[in-house]
Design an enzyme around this catalytic site. Sequence first.
Site, PDB file in Angstrom:
ATOM      1  N   GLY A 161       7.931  -9.218 -25.063  1.00 19.90           N
ATOM      2  CA  GLY A 161       8.473  -7.909 -25.423  1.00 19.90           C
ATOM      3  C   GLY A 161       8.731  -7.867 -26.909  1.00 19.90           C
ATOM      4  O   GLY A 161       8.778  -8.920 -27.569  1.00 19.90           O
ATOM      5  N   GLN A 188      12.349  -5.212 -34.779  1.00 22.53           N
ATOM      6  CA  GLN A 188      11.888  -6.585 -35.061  1.00 22.53           C
ATOM      7  C   GLN A 188      10.710  -6.600 -36.030  1.00 22.53           C
ATOM      8  O   GLN A 188      10.348  -7.654 -36.556  1.00 22.53           O
ATOM      9  CB  GLN A 188      11.517  -7.306 -33.757  1.00 22.53           C
ATOM     10  CG  GLN A 188      12.745  -7.572 -32.879  1.00 22.53           C
ATOM     11  CD  GLN A 188      12.367  -8.312 -31.612  1.00 22.53           C
ATOM     12  OE1 GLN A 188      11.885  -7.705 -30.651  1.00 22.53           O
ATOM     13  NE2 GLN A 188      12.546  -9.626 -31.598  1.00 22.53           N
ATOM     14  N   CYS A 243      14.158 -15.224 -28.109  1.00 20.33           N
ATOM     15  CA  CYS A 243      13.968 -14.016 -28.912  1.00 20.33           C
ATOM     16  C   CYS A 243      13.126 -14.370 -30.122  1.00 20.33           C
ATOM     17  O   CYS A 243      13.388 -15.365 -30.798  1.00 20.33           O
ATOM     18  CB  CYS A 243      15.324 -13.461 -29.356  1.00 20.33           C
ATOM     19  SG  CYS A 243      15.183 -11.943 -30.320  1.00 20.33           S
ATOM     20  N   LEU A 244      12.122 -13.552 -30.396  1.00 22.46           N
ATOM     21  CA  LEU A 244      11.237 -13.822 -31.537  1.00 22.46           C
ATOM     22  C   LEU A 244      11.999 -13.755 -32.862  1.00 22.46           C
ATOM     23  O   LEU A 244      11.539 -14.321 -33.858  1.00 22.46           O
ATOM     24  CB  LEU A 244      10.064 -12.834 -31.537  1.00 22.46           C
ATOM     25  CG  LEU A 244       9.136 -12.964 -30.317  1.00 22.46           C
ATOM     26  CD1 LEU A 244       8.132 -11.820 -30.295  1.00 22.46           C
ATOM     27  CD2 LEU A 244       8.410 -14.308 -30.315  1.00 22.46           C
ATOM     28  N   HIS A 267      17.141  -6.773 -22.657  1.00 23.43           N
ATOM     29  CA  HIS A 267      17.096  -7.518 -23.928  1.00 23.43           C
ATOM     30  C   HIS A 267      16.546  -6.606 -25.034  1.00 23.43           C
ATOM     31  O   HIS A 267      17.089  -6.579 -26.149  1.00 23.43           O
ATOM     32  CB  HIS A 267      16.209  -8.762 -23.727  1.00 23.43           C
ATOM     33  CG  HIS A 267      15.904  -9.556 -24.960  1.00 23.43           C
ATOM     34  ND1 HIS A 267      16.304 -10.873 -25.127  1.00 23.43           N
ATOM     35  CD2 HIS A 267      15.206  -9.252 -26.090  1.00 23.43           C
ATOM     36  CE1 HIS A 267      15.878 -11.317 -26.299  1.00 23.43           C
ATOM     37  NE2 HIS A 267      15.208 -10.358 -26.908  1.00 23.43           N
ATOM     38  N   GLU A 268      15.495  -5.863 -24.728  1.00 19.02           N
ATOM     39  CA  GLU A 268      14.868  -4.992 -25.750  1.00 19.02           C
ATOM     40  C   GLU A 268      15.754  -3.796 -26.085  1.00 19.02           C
ATOM     41  O   GLU A 268      15.864  -3.416 -27.255  1.00 19.02           O
ATOM     42  CB  GLU A 268      13.491  -4.508 -25.282  1.00 19.02           C
ATOM     43  CG  GLU A 268      12.484  -5.596 -24.932  1.00 19.02           C
ATOM     44  CD  GLU A 268      12.294  -6.648 -25.994  1.00 19.02           C
ATOM     45  OE1 GLU A 268      12.660  -6.412 -27.164  1.00 19.02           O
ATOM     46  OE2 GLU A 268      11.792  -7.735 -25.663  1.00 19.02           O
ATOM     47  N   HIS A 271      18.271  -4.681 -28.548  1.00 17.77           N
ATOM     48  CA  HIS A 271      17.781  -4.657 -29.943  1.00 17.77           C
ATOM     49  C   HIS A 271      17.925  -3.263 -30.547  1.00 17.77           C
ATOM     50  O   HIS A 271      18.234  -3.127 -31.731  1.00 17.77           O
ATOM     51  CB  HIS A 271      16.303  -5.056 -30.002  1.00 17.77           C
ATOM     52  CG  HIS A 271      16.050  -6.534 -30.033  1.00 17.77           C
ATOM     53  ND1 HIS A 271      16.523  -7.362 -31.032  1.00 17.77           N
ATOM     54  CD2 HIS A 271      15.323  -7.341 -29.211  1.00 17.77           C
ATOM     55  CE1 HIS A 271      16.113  -8.609 -30.809  1.00 17.77           C
ATOM     56  NE2 HIS A 271      15.378  -8.629 -29.697  1.00 17.77           N
TER      57      HIS A 271
HETATM   58  O1  GNR Z   1       9.298 -13.364 -25.731  1.00 20.02           O
HETATM   59  C1  GNR Z   1      10.417 -13.144 -25.284  1.00 20.02           C
HETATM   60  N1  GNR Z   1      10.818 -13.764 -24.149  1.00 20.02           N
HETATM   61  C2  GNR Z   1      11.949 -13.406 -23.442  1.00 20.02           C
HETATM   62  C3  GNR Z   1      12.398 -14.267 -22.454  1.00 20.02           C
HETATM   63  C4  GNR Z   1      13.502 -13.941 -21.714  1.00 20.02           C
HETATM   64  C5  GNR Z   1      14.170 -12.768 -21.938  1.00 20.02           C
HETATM   65  C6  GNR Z   1      13.759 -11.917 -22.925  1.00 20.02           C
HETATM   66  C7  GNR Z   1      12.651 -12.225 -23.672  1.00 20.02           C
HETATM   67  S1  GNR Z   1      12.103 -11.121 -24.884  1.00 20.02           S
HETATM   68  C8  GNR Z   1      11.329 -12.209 -25.993  1.00 20.02           C
HETATM   69  C9  GNR Z   1      10.655 -11.452 -27.115  1.00 20.02           C
HETATM   70  C10 GNR Z   1      11.715 -10.746 -27.930  1.00 20.02           C
HETATM   71  O2  GNR Z   1      12.393 -11.274 -28.763  1.00 20.02           O
HETATM   72  N2  GNR Z   1      11.907  -9.489 -27.660  1.00 20.02           N
HETATM   73  O3  GNR Z   1      12.871  -8.813 -28.291  1.00 20.02           O
HETATM   74 NI    NI Z   2      14.375 -10.307 -28.835  1.00 18.46          NI
END
Ligand code: GNR
Ligand code: NI
Length: 174
Positions: free
Chosen positions: A46, A51, A99-100, A141-142, A145
Amino acid sequence: MAVLPIVEIPDPRLRLISKPVATVDDATRALIADMTDTMYDAKGIGLAAIQVGVDLRVLVIDLQEREDEEGRPVRDPRAYVNPEVLEASEELSIYNEGCLSIPEQYADVERPARARVRWLDERGDAHEEWLEGLLATCMQHEIDHLNGVLFVDHISRLKRDMVLKKLAKLRRAA
Ligand code: GNR
Ligand code: NI
């Protein structure tokens, strides 16, 4: 095709509240295309627009759970514009999140197991659906952000300090 640089912690842009998209147009679709390229390049499931430094309420998700006969992931990128959680289950689930923007760090995060989400797709059509499993986790999670929230905000201070220390060490070594 454009792979954009990913904004990493502690960049203050990650704390911005992203703005709603007024109309889903070609510029929105171009952003979605670049975000999708960036997500695949970074091997994420995601990505939120902030980001890549754009403070608009746009996400892309591809859980890449399906594989073809050769075991290659089948790409199924989805775009979510102005996503909103309308309702969430009382039942929680725990997932080891990454998270990236916090590279190579992981921690268990507890969130509602299911969420009813409303969004616009890349054509501007509205959708409303109960999401569950990894999609529900990733969506929350997104959406975090978009509100300037990171997964480390959901864990104990002790665990957060551990994650940030490990990241600092990793960066010193690089
Ligand atoms: O790549 C991602 N893996 C992930 C694993 C578990 C819960 C959420 C994520 S999202 C993350 C990519 C990212 O940072 N998205 O904002
Ligand atoms: Ni993230």
